[in-house]
Design an enzyme around this catalytic site. Structure first.
Site: not given
Length: 827
Positions: A143, A145, A178-180, A183, A250, A360, A530
């Site tokens: 992570d 940060d 990460s959306g925050s 990465l 997030r 078998d 159908k």
């Protein structure tokens, strides 16, 4: 989606969705309904990453709020008490007790979690194994940060340094924004290393980076030292830690996503976090950079078959020392293999007198004979279950092998064929479950009658105290079961390509109601629309055309325009013998869509004057989808794909004769097309399936866009208001498996004034004094008029209640082509 509440069905699970217009992201106005829609659409990409991992959730029940007033977040481990029974789950032991976690293994789970406003889904780096025990990690995560003064560009630079180290370790790195703020980097592992060992490696990697780049990287959590640097957080490799799942939303001010990215994107100076609309657009364009880390491509050896499925078979045999067929890889036996693959799928059961007598059991699938050793032989009674041990795949040539294998060779002993013949594969879930119908030889060990068997993998079941070696060995253990629902004895595989007996119409093959989730290997299926009409078997012989209904009633006089079938069939076939076709008669509306209500105006008419008058208002067409007999030669036992090719070669389209095409290998496209065209649904047919007259099979599935149910009319109640003096509602029933009628409810909508007038005329002549079904409640008996239970209708409804009542039924019309005794519940 509706703004307040609605019920939806996701892969067969019925879910109640509420407060769909509630805004969960005020900054963008993103609603709860849009969040649910995101998770449903992204499920094919998210589920492979989350599957078999315990899912912890972060819920924002009132939304994420604003910068000034953030929303309240709830962190949830244990599965909610009100979770539905169908939701997959697993137990995990912690220091403070055992917790039950949901498993995000199917789209309905994601929709259910989104309904709870669980915006974030977090998972560990390991999965549960087949015994629902925690396995070793299958991935390493870092992570990245950024501290104060650093940002995404700095994280991208550190990510490239991490990638270099991982590459030197023989690991491929997959980046996720990460959306925050930062990465995540993932690297796949082979599952042989413990979480503690992975954590130690990740820690050393982070410290090495800090030593090489002290001004840019820090590997400890000390916040006061992080300014301007990127923290390489290695701690999430701990077996008890979790990371936000790739493709999860997030709980930020905007609906950002933990979005997998390409390395080209990471190197872009304009790299930014992605939001849900952008991620959905990428997904629809086929962009899934992290796909190799999904369950289907993981290091789990049971997740995917080896490229050469006969590698193990060859490794155990020396072609110079055994009489068994040992085709060389990519050579030698390839021509014979291809020829066998083109034939009808087969089975063979060989009696094998090796060190221990066993049988078998081998089934043709994916170009090989998938094999099990059955120590006590195939069960011939439904109450008997037998152990079946999965063995290596065998070449197709082995299907005819008999002989003596030298005693000192692998499998040494005498081999004889106990039974052999064709199979119909009704279900094949690789490594989990197989259901087949075996059509053996008249003098074979199965008794010359078709047998429906189920192979169910049991490996991994059992107590926690079992040794690792015992668990590994048990993975090959399956249960072989003769199913209670067996084909009729007359449906044999003998003498199937002879001329059809003239005079008696062929009963049409029937489909089973299915779900999208039943289509697991799309490449094995074809998908037809159908058509909302009535089934017809059309027989063309000499200069005549005969039309018969599903129940065998003659409909030739009712639909004279379909005499065009005579000209549609190739002239050479007309002189050779009978040609029998399967199809659906439809009436089209003003937008060229099948309309069952319009078709009602033609059904049941036989007098030429009545038919001609109805034709002026309603023309019909026949949609042909199968060829059963070609110029006197039966195609019933030929595979569906071969019958379809023969159909298009034998028949040409005319004004009233149509040959709709099938969609091969893409069920989602077929369903979407049927919905766009507002059709009844999709018919899914296994390309290897044979035609079973009058039988209902799971090799044909009907995937409906709406729920329809055939019903038997048993009475009616008097109308009120505008319907005073006439029929207010119909009382209907559905027979059970033994044919006993059970009340199914009242139908009071869907009728036109003309419908009510015609229904009244038909029912009053069928009056009786007592109800045909014994379980009609007192409230519905009041002022009811009872009728003979011999008329079949069809309704559309929203669901079937626990007491087998139809909820919100709507009348669709009579079904004169159906017999009351043949009606059963669709599901």
């Amino acid at each position: 989606m509706a703004s307040h509440e609605q019920h939806v069905e996701v892969d067969g699970h019925r879910l109640r969705l509420s407060n769909l217009d509630k805004v969960l992201y005020p900054a963008t106005g993103t609603t709860k309904g849009e969040v649910i829609q995101y998770y449903h659409r992204i499920a094919p990409l998210l589920i492979p990453q989350a599957s078999r991992r315990p899912a912890t959730r972060k819920r924002w029940v009132d939304g994420v709020g604003t910068a000034e007033k953030p929303g309240t977040v709830f962190f949830r481990k244990d599965l909610e008490d009100h979770a539905p029974d169908w939701l997959p789950r697993a137990d995990l032991e912690h220091n403070d007790g055992i917790s039950t976690y949901p498993l995000v293994d199917e789209p309905a789970v994601l929709v259910w979690l989104a309904q709870l406003a669980a915006l974030e889904i977090h998972t560990p780096q390991w999965r549960f194994d087949g015994d629902l025990e925690p396995a070793h990690p299958d991935r390493l995560v870092l992570d990245l940060d950024p501290g104060e003064g650093a940002g995404l560009p700095q994280c991208a630079q550190v990510a490239s340094w991490c990638r270099e180290i991982l590459t030197d370790m023989g690991l491929e790195a997959y980046p996720v924004t990460s959306g925050s703020q930062g990465l995540h980097l993932y690297a796949p592992l082979d599952g042989e290393t413990t979480a503690r060992e992975v954590s130690q490696v990740a820690r050393r990697l982070a410290r090495a980076l800090e030593e090489d780049h002290p001004e840019e990287v820090i590997s400890t959590q000390t916040r006061s030292q992080r300014a301007g640097k990127v923290l390489v957080d290695w701690s999430q490799n701990n077996g008890s830690k979790t990371t936000v799942c790739p493709y999860s939303l997030r709980g930020r001010l905007r609906p950002t996503v933990a979005a997998p990215r390409t390395w080209e994107e990471i190197e872009d100076p304009d790299l930014a976090q992605l939001e849900l609309d952008e991620v959905l657009a990428r997904a629809e364009d086929g962009v899934d950079p992290i796909a190799p880390l999904g369950l289907a491509s993981s290091a789990d050896p049971s997740a995917a078959a080896p490229r050469d499925r006969l590698e193990l078979y060859r490794a155990k045999r020396d072609p110079e020392r055994t009489p068994e067929p040992v085709p060389a890889a990519r050579a030698g036996g390839e021509a014979a293999q291809e020829a066998l693959e083109d034939a009808e799928p087969m089975f063979v059961i060989q009696e094998h007198h090796a060190s221990r007598l066993h049988w078998d059991f081998r089934l043709q699938h994916s170009g090989v004979l998938v094999s099990w050793a059955v120590p006590k032989g195939p069960p011939l009674e439904t109450e008997v279950n037998r152990l079946a041990v999965r063995t290596e795949d065998h070449p197709l040539e082995y299907g005819t092998f008999e002989g003596s294998i030298p005693k000192d060779e692998y499998g040494g002993g005498d081999v004889t064929i106990w039974d052999t013949g064709a199979i119909e594969i009704e279900k094949w879930r690789e490594g989990e479950e197989v259901i087949v119908v075996c059509h053996g030889a008249a003098d074979g060990g199965l008794g010359g009658v078709p047998r429906r068997f189920a192979f169910i993998r049991t490996g991994g079941m059992g107590g926690r105290s079992r040794s690792a070696a015992a668990k590994e060995k048990a993975k090959d253990n399956w249960l072989l079961h003769l199913m209670k629902d067996q084909p009729e004895a007359g449906d044999t595989n003998a003498d199937t390509d002879t001329e059809i007996e003239r005079g008696e119409p062929i009963a049409p093959m029937l489909a089973t109601l299915g779900r999208r989730a039943d289509i697991r290997d799309e490449d094995e299926w074809a998908f037809e629309m159908k058509w909302d009409g009535v089934r017809v078997i059309a027989t063309v012989a000499g200069g005549a055309v005969r039309l018969t209904s599903r129940g065998g009633k003659d409909m030739t006089a009712t639909f004279p325009e379909l005499a065009e079938l005579h000209e549609a069939v190739d002239a050479a076939l007309r002189t050779a013998g009978e040609t029998v076709l399967d199809g659906e008669i439809v009436a089209l509306d003003s937008r060229d869509r099948p309309s069952f209500s319009r078709l009602q105006q033609r059904l049941g008419l036989t007098r030429q004057r009545d038919v001609q008058r109805a034709r002026e208002d309603v023309e019909v067409h026949v949609m042909l989808f199968d060829l059963l007999v070609r110029g006197g030669d039966s195609l019933l036992r030929r595979p569906y794909r071969e019958r379809r090719e023969a159909l298009f070669a034998a028949v040409g389209a005319t004004e009233h004769v149509q040959l709709p095409h099938a969609d091969h290998g893409d069920v989602d496209h077929a369903i979407e097309l049927s919905q766009t065209l507002q059709l009844e649904g999709v018919m899914a047919k296994q390309e290897s399936s044979v035609y079973q007259p009058g039988k209902r099979s799971r090799t044909w599935l009907k995937l409906k866009n709406a729920r329809h149910q055939e019903v038997v009319v048993i009475g009616w109640r008097h109308g009120k208001g505008e319907r005073r003096g006439g029929i207010g509602s119909l009382l209907v029933a559905v027979p059970d498996a033994e044919g006993e009628l059970h009340y199914a409810g009242r139908v009071g909508t869907g009728f036109t004034a003309r419908d009510l007038e015609q229904i009244g005329g038909r029912l009053r002549s069928r009056a009786r004094k007592t109800p045909p079904a014994a379980d009609v409640p007192a409230a519905d008996r009041r002022d009811a008029e009872w009728v003979r239970a011999d008329l079949v209708g069809e309704v559309q409804h929203t669901e079937r209640t626990e007491d087998s009542r139809l909820r919100h039924p709507v009348w669709r019309g009579w079904r004169p082509d159906k017999e009351a005794a043949d009606v059963r519940w669709e599901a």
